[in-house]
Enzyme design. Structure first.
Site, PDB file in Angstrom:
ATOM      1  N   GLU A  89      -8.902   4.445   6.561  1.00 19.18           N
ATOM      2  CA  GLU A  89      -8.104   5.141   7.815  1.00 19.18           C
ATOM      3  C   GLU A  89      -8.712   5.899   8.708  1.00 19.18           C
ATOM      4  O   GLU A  89      -8.570   5.343   9.997  1.00 19.18           O
ATOM      5  CB  GLU A  89      -6.310   6.036   7.210  1.00 19.18           C
ATOM      6  CG  GLU A  89      -5.965   5.232   5.870  1.00 19.18           C
ATOM      7  CD  GLU A  89      -5.276   3.871   6.796  1.00 19.18           C
ATOM      8  OE1 GLU A  89      -5.567   3.601   7.973  1.00 19.18           O
ATOM      9  OE2 GLU A  89      -4.232   2.852   5.721  1.00 19.18           O
ATOM     10  N   HIS A 118      -9.891  -2.922   9.738  1.00 19.61           N
ATOM     11  CA  HIS A 118      -9.923  -2.883   8.481  1.00 19.61           C
ATOM     12  C   HIS A 118     -10.070  -4.116   7.230  1.00 19.61           C
ATOM     13  O   HIS A 118     -10.347  -3.568   6.484  1.00 19.61           O
ATOM     14  CB  HIS A 118      -8.081  -2.105   8.256  1.00 19.61           C
ATOM     15  CG  HIS A 118      -7.574  -1.251   7.732  1.00 19.61           C
ATOM     16  ND1 HIS A 118      -8.571  -0.266   7.465  1.00 19.61           N
ATOM     17  CD2 HIS A 118      -6.915  -0.470   8.567  1.00 19.61           C
ATOM     18  CE1 HIS A 118      -7.332   1.095   7.472  1.00 19.61           C
ATOM     19  NE2 HIS A 118      -6.624   1.017   8.163  1.00 19.61           N
ATOM     20  N   GLY A 169       3.772   1.598  11.181  1.00 17.08           N
ATOM     21  CA  GLY A 169       3.256   1.079  12.255  1.00 17.08           C
ATOM     22  C   GLY A 169       1.974  -0.690  12.446  1.00 17.08           C
ATOM     23  O   GLY A 169       3.382  -1.623  12.298  1.00 17.08           O
ATOM     24  N   GLU A 207      -5.813  -2.226  12.794  1.00 21.79           N
ATOM     25  CA  GLU A 207      -5.266  -3.311  11.544  1.00 21.79           C
ATOM     26  C   GLU A 207      -6.891  -4.440  11.465  1.00 21.79           C
ATOM     27  O   GLU A 207      -7.064  -5.028   9.970  1.00 21.79           O
ATOM     28  CB  GLU A 207      -4.583  -3.936  11.265  1.00 21.79           C
ATOM     29  CG  GLU A 207      -2.853  -3.352  11.703  1.00 21.79           C
ATOM     30  CD  GLU A 207      -3.183  -1.833  10.803  1.00 21.79           C
ATOM     31  OE1 GLU A 207      -2.940  -2.111   9.274  1.00 21.79           O
ATOM     32  OE2 GLU A 207      -2.678  -0.987  10.963  1.00 21.79           O
ATOM     33  N   GLU A 221       0.842  -1.097  -0.025  1.00 22.15           N
ATOM     34  CA  GLU A 221      -0.374   0.745  -0.387  1.00 22.15           C
ATOM     35  C   GLU A 221       0.560   1.498   0.269  1.00 22.15           C
ATOM     36  O   GLU A 221       1.812   1.436   0.863  1.00 22.15           O
ATOM     37  CB  GLU A 221      -1.198  -0.349   1.054  1.00 22.15           C
ATOM     38  CG  GLU A 221      -1.436   1.390   1.274  1.00 22.15           C
ATOM     39  CD  GLU A 221      -2.886   1.150   2.335  1.00 22.15           C
ATOM     40  OE1 GLU A 221      -3.840   1.390   2.473  1.00 22.15           O
ATOM     41  OE2 GLU A 221      -2.731   0.858   3.778  1.00 22.15           O
TER      42      GLU A 221
END
Length: 949
Positions: free
Chosen positions: A381, A362, A322, A359, A188
């Site tokens: 995000e 997502h 991260g 995460e 990404e």
């Protein structure tokens, strides 16, 4: 991420050096000799100077990928890999060219095969490259027919990337000191094209069937579970992974390593595993338990099952950001996943939990439903950031995450107040611009406006809207307005609220319902409201003037900087969901302000009114006349009457108002006096966040007397609380985090009682050769004090390299960067960039830390200038790492010569660099600092003399 295009010119085969012209003479048979077994008709016409068939950054829409069959074979000794990809595509209109992405790949063969029963075969396939746009084209002599499917077959080889994106090399040392190599991916936003030719845009969703070749002693992982392994030779195994669901290219992932794992099954039957280097697997248990709880929470909350059979979380030794949400195989930097209950601090536990929550959110927001294009990155995000708050609140209530949510809204406002800010949803085209979207505005501001919307719609309405959105758009791509549509037509029947769907499709609430539920009797048009928050940059300043029972309101665009009073911006108007409490009523009252000015009539006169309750709204408030005096008085007399978030927001807002000349600095300092009695983490950290930077500006200008007076004032404000701190790991998470911040603050500012205690701890620890167990939350303070002597610094460095201190690396690095020894600071930065002793992933943190050190800020700026090209190569133009370095190194400058230097250096760079948004931010910040110091320095000096403790 995206790496800088190297100067290939129009190199044919994507060789990285355009001087490879000798390849032009290669014959088709030479190039395709290794393809002969595939019986494909591959004909080449390299270097014929043919015109590239496409002239836009975005790919054409008439050839769409359906299924990728990818075989990848990395060689961890030569650090290269070979690959074959067969892409099944559907052709929507007749075309001779198929354009897709590729970057730094050496293509050795390409063909287009017609599907079964397809009357139009492709003939004489040629390949063209367009390196500046990272595109390649397969050209057929005969057009491909509309309505038919084809398979593109491309063979290629490439080097494992030396940066942190694409298919890249990572290394670690074992306890015996042996260097081990692994290969991992990070795609990404636009780096899948560095690992295989593909249609590398989020809207081209397809299925992926992946095979990986590896040595028998390695382990391969990918998005899907392993189906079977085939022994190809005694030294080579081919792993076949299950076919994925339909997904975007940036979410594909694979790792070849010697990792070990531990696993558990969630309540919903999903297998969760944590993968780490073998020696750290004992630090994986906390993350495993957290991931199980969080994945279960999301499946319940979204009412949509997690669609894959497994979710792996892998800790990669070299990692730029991260973490990354690859579907079914999320990747993390080690410090974002590994936790040692004996040695890790409370702040580390909070960060790990939040990162995993982010995460895993997502997997629905981003993976299942993906933004159409990167201009709406915030739909991914902002949501994942917001869901951290919602999920961790339920799964880990002891972390009290709501205490830290505010901080991120203040951080977002800091950049959003600059002229160089951008709307949450903003057009982007090329890879560097796309990367620049990964900033505070997409993440933090995105999450803050969603939090405001949830508070406005109520939790239930918000949740049912989200679930509707995710169900409706599963496996698809969305734009901003799709979300607003899903949130608009919701009439929940929950609770006592009677809501009815009006003929116009909007929900109206009854006026009689309880006050915390109702907004004014208006149609709720979510899109009209939220467009004002996502399509224009910045945020509103609401000015409140109380006249008896009447509260007059006015909104304007808050902007700091030289042209902040420009009259051209009358167009800026927000729909602001105002909330307020008063001295007479702690029930939250609500009012949707949609005009430039308005009036609220209170039932009775009040002593004070506080707007933006708990700072749930993304706006700041100014109280005219004696409004601020009344609030300052309230804080002095009984500060706990309002919540700690309300106190933190008053501290933040008053200093923001000083910036735009609405209030004097003396007034802001008057407010801080109450903090001698403050004990809560949010207001205390906010007070430090406002006062310490003022002190740092003075430190940069060697204003010794006033600087010292200000430092003494700040230390004195928190002195009682600092003295009360236990040097242990006792207490709640927020108490422990406050302890860590306070002791670090006190020791850095050389507050003697703190320094003495830290020195005592350090010398015992050093004498024990590092075996003495230091309390986790006081380590940073102890290390910082220890690093002030040359022997202490060297001892810390030796421990930094020792495996038993792996969870302390960030704390030790932080201490090493606070030495006054310039040679040591210079060495740290050089080492960080070289990446041997100090991992390059930690370099951005190191250089910013050196820049904050009074002995290091000249060094850091010189280092940035001299190594700019290397930094760009490593971290990518436009990345948040580069932005963090640029703003972090310069944001404490406040003199005209410093401004001139910064401007001169950045304008000397080639255009792509010079236009970075972070450079505009840096320049604006310095200009703002200059103006601020000119305006307020004398006044602060006078105030401090009057209020000396």
């Amino acid at each position: 991420g995206v790496a800088l295009p190297t100067a290939w010119g129009w190199g044919w085969m994507g060789f990285e050096d355009s001087s490879n012209s000798s390849h032009c003479s290669m014959t088709a048979s030479e190039i395709s000799s290794d393809l002969s077994r595939s019986h494909l008709d591959v004909v080449w016409a390299p270097c014929s100077g043919a015109q590239f068939p496409w002239d836009k950054v975005r790919l054409p829409r008439h050839v769409v990928p359906l299924h990728y069959h990818l075989l990848i074979h990395p060689n961890l000794t030569t650090l290269t890999f070979t690959g074959t990809v067969d892409i099944d595509v559907a052709v929507a209109q007749p075309t001779k060219a198929v354009v897709l992405h590729g970057k730094r790949l050496r293509v050795t063969g390409a063909a287009i095969e017609a599907g079964a029963g397809n009357p139009c075969a492709a003939r004489d396939v040629r390949l063209l490259w367009h390196p500046p746009r990272e595109q390649l084209a397969l050209l057929s002599a005969e057009p491909l027919c509309a309505g038919h499917n084809y398979t593109l077959r491309i063979q290629y080889s490439a080097n494992l990337s030396d940066s942190f994106h694409g298919f890249y090399k990572s290394t670690y040392r074992t306890q015996e000191g042996e260097l081990r190599v692994l290969a991992s991916t990070h795609f990404e936003p636009t780096s899948a094209r560095m690992a295989f030719p593909c249609f590398d845009e989020p809207a081209f969703k397809a299925r992926f069937s992946i095979k990986i070749r590896r040595e028998p002693n390695h382990l391969a992982l990918s998005n899907m579970p392993l189906v079977k392994s085939v022994n190809i030779a005694s030294w080579l195994v081919e792993d076949h992974f299950d076919t994925s669901v339909k997904m975007s290219t940036y979410l594909v992932a694979f790792i070849v390593s010697d990792f070990k794992s531990i696993s558990k099954i969630t309540n919903h039957g999903v297998k969760i595993s944590i993968y780490t280097v073998p020696e750290k697997i004992n630090q994986a248990h906390y993350a495993l338990d957290a991931a199980v709880k969080l994945l279960d929470f999301y499946e319940d909350y979204f009412s949509i099952p997690y669609p894959l059979p497994k979710q792996d979380l892998a800790a990669i030794p070299d990692f730029q950001s991260g973490a990354m949400e690859n579907w079914g195989l999320t990747t993390y930097r080690e410090s974002a996943l590994l936790y040692d209950p004996e040695k890790s601090s409370a702040s580390s536990r909070l960060w790990i939990t939040m990162t995993i929550a982010h995460e895993l959110a997502h997997q629905w927001f981003g993976n299942l439903v993906t933004m159409e294009w990167w201009n709406d990155l915030w739909l991914n995000e902002g949501f994942a950031k917001f869901m951290e708050l919602l999920s961790v609140n339920v799964t880990h209530p002891e972390l009290r995450v709501e205490d830290y949510f505010l901080r991120r809204c203040f951080d977002a406002m800091e950049v959003d107040a600059l002229n160089s800010s951008h709307p949450v949803s903003t057009p982007v085209e090329d890879p560097a611009q796309i990367l620049e979207m990964f900033d505070e505005v997409s993440y933090e501001k995105g999450s803050c406006i969603l939090n405001m919307l949830r508070d406005f719609l109520t939790a239930d309405v918000f949740k049912s809207g989200l679930v509707q959105y995710l169900q409706k758009y599963s496996y698809q791509n969305t734009k901003n307005e799709d979300l607003w549509d899903s949130l608009t037509n919701i009439c929940p029947t929950v609770g006592t609220e009677k809501s009815e769907l009006q003929g116009d499709g909007f929900c109206r609430r009854n006026q009689q319902s309880s006050s915390n539920a109702h907004w004014t009797k208006e149609t709720l048009d979510v899109k009209a409201m939220m467009d004002t928050w996502t399509l224009q940059k910045g945020f509103p300043l609401v000015t409140v003037t109380v006249r008896g029972k009447n509260v007059h309101l006015q909104q304007e665009h808050y902007k700091k900087g030289v042209d902040s009073l420009s009259p051209t911006e009358n167009g800026y108007l927000w729909h602001i969901p105002l909330t307020y409490i008063t001295s007479k009523s702690h029930t939250v009252q609500r009012f949707l302000m949609r005009t430039k000015t308005d009036v609220i009539i209170l039932p009775e006169e009040v002593e004070w009114v506080k707007f933006n309750v708990d700072m749930n709204g993304y706006y700041i408030v100014h109280y005219e006349d004696d409004g601020w005096d009344r609030l300052i008085n309230l804080l002095r007399e009984n500060h706990t009457v309002i919540s700690s978030n309300d106190r933190a927001s008053l501290i933040n807002n008053i200093f923001q108002l000083v910036r735009i000349k609405k209030l004097s600095i003396s007034k802001a300092f008057d407010l801080t006096l109450y903090m001698k009695r403050e004990t809560q983490i949010m207001p205390i950290l906010q007070g430090m966040n406002e006062l310490v930077p003022i002190y740092k500006l003075m430190e940069r200008r060697d204003m010794d007397d006033t600087e010292k007076q200000l430092k003494d004032y700040i230390v004195n404000l928190f002195k009682d609380l600092i003295d009360k701190q236990l040097w242990s790991d006792e207490g709640s998470v927020s108490e422990r985090m406050l302890r860590q911040s306070l002791l670090m603050f006190a020791c850095v500012r050389r507050y003697q009682p703190c320094v003495d205690k830290a020195e005592e701890y350090f010398s015992k620890w050093q004498k024990s050769n590092g075996t003495l167990r230091l309390p986790a939350d006081v380590k940073t303070a102890v290390y910082i004090v220890g690093a002030q002597t040359s022997e202490g610094w060297d001892f810390l460095l030796s421990k930094y390299q020792h495996h038993s201190f792996s969870v302390d690396k960030d704390k030790i690095a932080s201490a090493l960067s606070l030495t006054r020894n310039k040679d040591k600071l210079q060495w740290l930065m050089e080492e960080g960039l070289r990446g041997d002793i100090i991992k390059t992933q930690d370099f951005p943190y190191i250089i910013v830390s050196v820049a904050r050190n009074p002995s290091g800020y000249h060094l850091a700026w010189t280092f940035l200038r001299e190594n700019w090209e290397k930094l760009i190569e490593k971290f990518e133009l436009g990345s948040s790492s580069i932005a963090g370095i640029v703003t972090g190194v310069t944001n404490q400058y406040s003199t005209r010569p410093q401004l001139a230097q910064v401007k001169e250096f950045f304008s000397s760079l080639e255009e792509k660099s010079a236009q970075l948004r972070c450079i505009q931010q840096a320049i604006e910040t310095i200009e703002d600092n200059i103006e601020w110091m000119d305006r307020y320095f004398e006044e602060i000096k006078t105030w401090l003399q009057k209020n000396q403790p």
